[in-house]
Design a protein around this motif. Sequence first.
Motif, PDB file in Angstrom:
ATOM      1  N   HIS A 165      -1.729 -65.047 -16.854  1.00 36.00           N
ATOM      2  CA  HIS A 165      -2.475 -63.989 -17.537  1.00 36.00           C
ATOM      3  C   HIS A 165      -1.602 -62.751 -17.755  1.00 36.00           C
ATOM      4  CE1 HIS A 165      -5.897 -66.517 -17.291  1.00 36.00           C
ATOM      5  NE2 HIS A 165      -6.046 -66.415 -15.976  1.00 36.00           N
ATOM      6  N   ALA A 166      -0.441 -62.987 -18.361  1.00 35.93           N
ATOM      7  CA  ALA A 166       0.514 -61.916 -18.670  1.00 35.93           C
ATOM      8  C   ALA A 166       0.753 -61.854 -20.170  1.00 35.93           C
ATOM      9  CB  ALA A 166       1.839 -62.160 -17.955  1.00 35.93           C
ATOM     10  N   ARG A 167       1.045 -60.678 -20.657  1.00 33.16           N
ATOM     11  CA  ARG A 167       1.591 -60.537 -22.006  1.00 33.16           C
ATOM     12  C   ARG A 167       3.096 -60.745 -21.886  1.00 33.16           C
ATOM     13  NH1 ARG A 167      -2.437 -56.360 -21.798  1.00 33.16           N
ATOM     14  NH2 ARG A 167      -3.937 -56.576 -23.494  1.00 33.16           N
ATOM     15  N   LEU A 168       3.596 -61.788 -22.515  1.00 31.70           N
ATOM     16  CA  LEU A 168       5.007 -62.156 -22.358  1.00 31.70           C
ATOM     17  C   LEU A 168       5.813 -61.768 -23.590  1.00 31.70           C
ATOM     18  CD1 LEU A 168       4.765 -65.769 -20.872  1.00 31.70           C
ATOM     19  CD2 LEU A 168       4.961 -63.611 -19.633  1.00 31.70           C
ATOM     20  N   ALA A 169       6.865 -61.007 -23.380  1.00 31.82           N
ATOM     21  CA  ALA A 169       7.899 -60.793 -24.398  1.00 31.82           C
ATOM     22  C   ALA A 169       9.080 -61.646 -23.964  1.00 31.82           C
ATOM     23  CB  ALA A 169       8.273 -59.324 -24.505  1.00 31.82           C
ATOM     24  N   THR A 170       9.167 -62.859 -24.496  1.00 36.50           N
ATOM     25  CA  THR A 170      10.171 -63.816 -24.010  1.00 36.50           C
ATOM     26  C   THR A 170      11.522 -63.634 -24.674  1.00 36.50           C
ATOM     27  OG1 THR A 170       9.707 -65.527 -25.671  1.00 36.50           O
ATOM     28  CG2 THR A 170       8.304 -65.492 -23.689  1.00 36.50           C
ATOM     29  N   PHE A 171      11.555 -63.052 -25.888  1.00 36.21           N
ATOM     30  CA  PHE A 171      12.756 -62.924 -26.707  1.00 36.21           C
ATOM     31  C   PHE A 171      13.373 -64.289 -27.012  1.00 36.21           C
ATOM     32  CE2 PHE A 171      12.311 -58.825 -24.571  1.00 36.21           C
ATOM     33  CZ  PHE A 171      12.135 -58.026 -25.689  1.00 36.21           C
ATOM     34  N   ALA A 172      12.517 -65.311 -27.041  1.00 35.42           N
ATOM     35  CA  ALA A 172      12.939 -66.668 -27.396  1.00 35.42           C
ATOM     36  C   ALA A 172      12.143 -67.121 -28.615  1.00 35.42           C
ATOM     37  CB  ALA A 172      12.693 -67.612 -26.228  1.00 35.42           C
ATOM     38  N   GLY A 173      12.728 -67.998 -29.422  1.00 28.77           N
ATOM     39  CA  GLY A 173      12.036 -68.539 -30.582  1.00 28.77           C
ATOM     40  C   GLY A 173      12.003 -67.580 -31.751  1.00 28.77           C
ATOM     41  N   ALA A 174      11.284 -67.979 -32.797  1.00 24.19           N
ATOM     42  CA  ALA A 174      11.272 -67.215 -34.048  1.00 24.19           C
ATOM     43  C   ALA A 174      10.219 -66.121 -34.082  1.00 24.19           C
ATOM     44  CB  ALA A 174      11.042 -68.168 -35.222  1.00 24.19           C
ATOM     45  N   GLN A 175       9.233 -66.182 -33.200  1.00 27.67           N
ATOM     46  CA  GLN A 175       8.172 -65.178 -33.181  1.00 27.67           C
ATOM     47  C   GLN A 175       8.747 -63.808 -32.815  1.00 27.67           C
ATOM     48  OE1 GLN A 175       4.999 -65.629 -33.847  1.00 27.67           O
ATOM     49  NE2 GLN A 175       3.914 -63.889 -32.974  1.00 27.67           N
ATOM     50  N   TRP A 191       9.541 -60.643 -30.957  1.00 32.94           N
ATOM     51  CA  TRP A 191       9.492 -60.369 -29.519  1.00 32.94           C
ATOM     52  C   TRP A 191       9.392 -61.659 -28.680  1.00 32.94           C
ATOM     53  CZ3 TRP A 191      10.095 -55.250 -28.118  1.00 32.94           C
ATOM     54  CH2 TRP A 191       9.798 -54.293 -29.106  1.00 32.94           C
ATOM     55  N   GLY A 192       9.329 -62.827 -29.321  1.00 30.15           N
ATOM     56  CA  GLY A 192       9.031 -64.040 -28.568  1.00 30.15           C
ATOM     57  C   GLY A 192       7.685 -63.920 -27.876  1.00 30.15           C
ATOM     58  N   TRP A 193       6.711 -63.371 -28.595  1.00 26.88           N
ATOM     59  CA  TRP A 193       5.470 -62.880 -27.984  1.00 26.88           C
ATOM     60  C   TRP A 193       4.498 -64.004 -27.667  1.00 26.88           C
ATOM     61  CZ3 TRP A 193       4.437 -58.428 -25.861  1.00 26.88           C
ATOM     62  CH2 TRP A 193       3.109 -58.078 -25.586  1.00 26.88           C
ATOM     63  N   ILE A 194       3.928 -63.953 -26.452  1.00 29.29           N
ATOM     64  CA  ILE A 194       2.819 -64.813 -26.037  1.00 29.29           C
ATOM     65  C   ILE A 194       1.753 -63.891 -25.456  1.00 29.29           C
ATOM     66  CG2 ILE A 194       2.069 -66.736 -24.608  1.00 29.29           C
ATOM     67  CD1 ILE A 194       4.970 -67.722 -24.586  1.00 29.29           C
ATOM     68  N   GLU A 195       0.604 -63.830 -26.078  1.00 29.45           N
ATOM     69  CA  GLU A 195      -0.412 -62.833 -25.710  1.00 29.45           C
ATOM     70  C   GLU A 195      -0.985 -63.065 -24.319  1.00 29.45           C
ATOM     71  OE1 GLU A 195      -2.931 -59.644 -25.677  1.00 29.45           O
ATOM     72  OE2 GLU A 195      -1.264 -60.052 -27.043  1.00 29.45           O
ATOM     73  N   ASP A 196      -1.411 -64.279 -24.009  1.00 28.67           N
ATOM     74  CA  ASP A 196      -1.943 -64.604 -22.681  1.00 28.67           C
ATOM     75  C   ASP A 196      -1.090 -65.732 -22.142  1.00 28.67           C
ATOM     76  OD1 ASP A 196      -3.420 -64.905 -20.374  1.00 28.67           O
ATOM     77  OD2 ASP A 196      -5.072 -65.972 -21.341  1.00 28.67           O
ATOM     78  N   GLY A 197       0.007 -65.355 -21.487  1.00 27.20           N
ATOM     79  CA  GLY A 197       1.019 -66.326 -21.118  1.00 27.20           C
ATOM     80  C   GLY A 197       1.109 -66.568 -19.634  1.00 27.20           C
ATOM     81  N   ALA A 198       1.909 -67.569 -19.294  1.00 30.18           N
ATOM     82  CA  ALA A 198       2.130 -67.924 -17.898  1.00 30.18           C
ATOM     83  C   ALA A 198       3.576 -68.362 -17.708  1.00 30.18           C
ATOM     84  CB  ALA A 198       1.179 -69.040 -17.477  1.00 30.18           C
ATOM     85  N   LEU A 199       4.052 -68.178 -16.497  1.00 28.21           N
ATOM     86  CA  LEU A 199       5.390 -68.613 -16.096  1.00 28.21           C
ATOM     87  C   LEU A 199       5.240 -69.478 -14.851  1.00 28.21           C
ATOM     88  CD1 LEU A 199       7.123 -65.109 -16.157  1.00 28.21           C
ATOM     89  CD2 LEU A 199       7.674 -66.939 -17.742  1.00 28.21           C
ATOM     90  N   VAL A 200       5.861 -70.628 -14.859  1.00 30.84           N
ATOM     91  CA  VAL A 200       5.936 -71.455 -13.665  1.00 30.84           C
ATOM     92  C   VAL A 200       7.365 -71.363 -13.143  1.00 30.84           C
ATOM     93  CG1 VAL A 200       5.705 -73.766 -12.695  1.00 30.84           C
ATOM     94  CG2 VAL A 200       4.156 -73.011 -14.513  1.00 30.84           C
ATOM     95  N   ILE A 201       7.497 -70.908 -11.909  1.00 28.03           N
ATOM     96  CA  ILE A 201       8.808 -70.691 -11.301  1.00 28.03           C
ATOM     97  C   ILE A 201       9.010 -71.719 -10.197  1.00 28.03           C
ATOM     98  CG2 ILE A 201      10.313 -69.032 -10.157  1.00 28.03           C
ATOM     99  CD1 ILE A 201       9.348 -68.215 -12.992  1.00 28.03           C
ATOM    100  N   GLU A 202      10.116 -72.415 -10.239  1.00 27.27           N
ATOM    101  CA  GLU A 202      10.488 -73.334  -9.176  1.00 27.27           C
ATOM    102  C   GLU A 202      11.836 -72.893  -8.626  1.00 27.27           C
ATOM    103  OE1 GLU A 202      10.308 -77.354 -10.488  1.00 27.27           O
ATOM    104  OE2 GLU A 202       8.112 -77.361 -10.630  1.00 27.27           O
ATOM    105  N   GLY A 203      11.813 -72.432  -7.380  1.00 28.28           N
ATOM    106  CA  GLY A 203      13.027 -71.897  -6.789  1.00 28.28           C
ATOM    107  C   GLY A 203      13.493 -70.677  -7.547  1.00 28.28           C
ATOM    108  N   ALA A 204      14.741 -70.695  -7.996  1.00 23.77           N
ATOM    109  CA  ALA A 204      15.314 -69.541  -8.698  1.00 23.77           C
ATOM    110  C   ALA A 204      15.261 -69.689 -10.209  1.00 23.77           C
ATOM    111  CB  ALA A 204      16.766 -69.351  -8.257  1.00 23.77           C
ATOM    112  N   ARG A 205      14.562 -70.742 -10.711  1.00 23.63           N
ATOM    113  CA  ARG A 205      14.569 -71.020 -12.144  1.00 23.63           C
ATOM    114  C   ARG A 205      13.165 -71.014 -12.721  1.00 23.63           C
ATOM    115  NH1 ARG A 205      19.661 -70.639 -14.496  1.00 23.63           N
ATOM    116  NH2 ARG A 205      21.092 -70.885 -12.729  1.00 23.63           N
ATOM    117  N   ILE A 206      13.102 -70.775 -14.016  1.00 16.78           N
ATOM    118  CA  ILE A 206      11.846 -70.899 -14.749  1.00 16.78           C
ATOM    119  C   ILE A 206      11.670 -72.366 -15.119  1.00 16.78           C
ATOM    120  CG2 ILE A 206      10.583 -70.234 -16.817  1.00 16.78           C
ATOM    121  CD1 ILE A 206      12.233 -67.637 -16.860  1.00 16.78           C
ATOM    122  N   ALA A 207      10.541 -72.939 -14.713  1.00 14.27           N
ATOM    123  CA  ALA A 207      10.280 -74.346 -15.005  1.00 14.27           C
ATOM    124  C   ALA A 207       9.456 -74.522 -16.275  1.00 14.27           C
ATOM    125  CB  ALA A 207       9.556 -74.998 -13.829  1.00 14.27           C
TER     126      ALA A 207
END
Length: 428
Positions: free
Chosen positions: A26-36, A38-54
């Motif tokens: 439930h975060a507003r994500l500015a990923t800076f990835a992809g063509a969108q 800001w790389g914007w995802i309005e209601d986003g999520a991150l799954v983290i495994e160890g030190a990396r984004i999964a």
Amino acid sequence: MSTAAAPAAPSRPAPPGAATRRLWRHARLATFAGAQPWGWIEDGALVIEGARIAWVGADGDLPAGTHAAAEEVDLQGALVTPGLVDAHTHLVYGGDRAGEFEQRLQGASYEEIARAGGGIRSTVAATRAASDDALFAGAARRARALMAEGVTTIEVKSGYGLAEEHEARCLAAARRLARELPVCIRTTSLAAHALPPEYAGRPDEYIDTAVTWLAGQRSRGLVDAVDAFCDTIGFTPAQTERVFAEAKRLGLPVKLHAEQLSDQDGAALAARFGALSCDHLEHLSPRGIAAMKESGTVAMLLPGAFYFLRETKLPPVAALREAGVPMAIATDHNPGSSPALSLVLMLNMACTLFRLTPEEAWRGVTVHAARALGLADRGTLEAGQRADFAVWDAEHPREIAYRFGHNPCRRRVFGGDEDPAVTSIVRP
């Protein structure tokens, strides 16, 4: 007018025996990835495994089973961006130069002060006189100030020792920062920063000596890249080329303080060596731009120094933009020309002084700054990247570039672990 996001809900612990996995949702994500934008995802999520984004994506698209195997953090609409990257600093030094600040306000130029024995040389004297612990303590205070604003990677240059022993001491202090603080440090050897007093009138002899230090710095694991100051009060293109030739022989990437006070054609020289970045660039020529485009060199813009020195010649931002040269932004923290310790403030300065758009400025302290350090594993929020990110008291990154004089960073995550020193800061 935007309103601040509500405080994040408490974490829900993962079940006993579960894998090390965290779900930030439930975060507003500015990923800076992809063509969108800001790389914007309005209601986003991150799954983290160890030190990396999964995994990164819309909260509603979370993979099945994620909830059961993860510690969960509900960010309740807070903004998340990649961890910031300050890709040009001089954090390790002794003393300060507040007196020279006063001199400049009384009419002396930066070049006049330097030629009279001030400037970099005065910092060299203070740095040589400081103990190893004092150098580290000063640099650690400065690094913590940057980290409190969401910075997770910092480049630290030498250049205030200007003798083999003292350059190594400065680089070792920078390496110690990475061991004792939750931050990534990239070190750059900048012995070709200024002429030390013992070599007065003998710049070629000094360069011949300084290039011999690089092999030892590399063998001791003290250096990641090599820089030089190519300008009227620095070193000539021919002298700079000798430094770069040795760096190339040792397999070390280069970067350059280029075209800050005059056009020495340094950017084109650096581009011939595949430079990671050329920095300052107020006097950059069309030839330099073309060379940087061809080599993929990042244009490192330093609005703090431009502001502090009251420069009037702007770097050619429109031409760089048209050529497709990536533009990065950094504090250039140093005691003489940019005693700034706020990369967030540099976002605003890059927009107001250099006319970058807010998204360009933000990309300049994330994805392009990482590229300026040769790091492909950070600067965006994507699967496989390092789990370096910041949580902000804002609804959109443009708000952070718009406001200045406060710190909106609420939480800082480095390599998947939250920094309690940032989370515990009490903010208005």
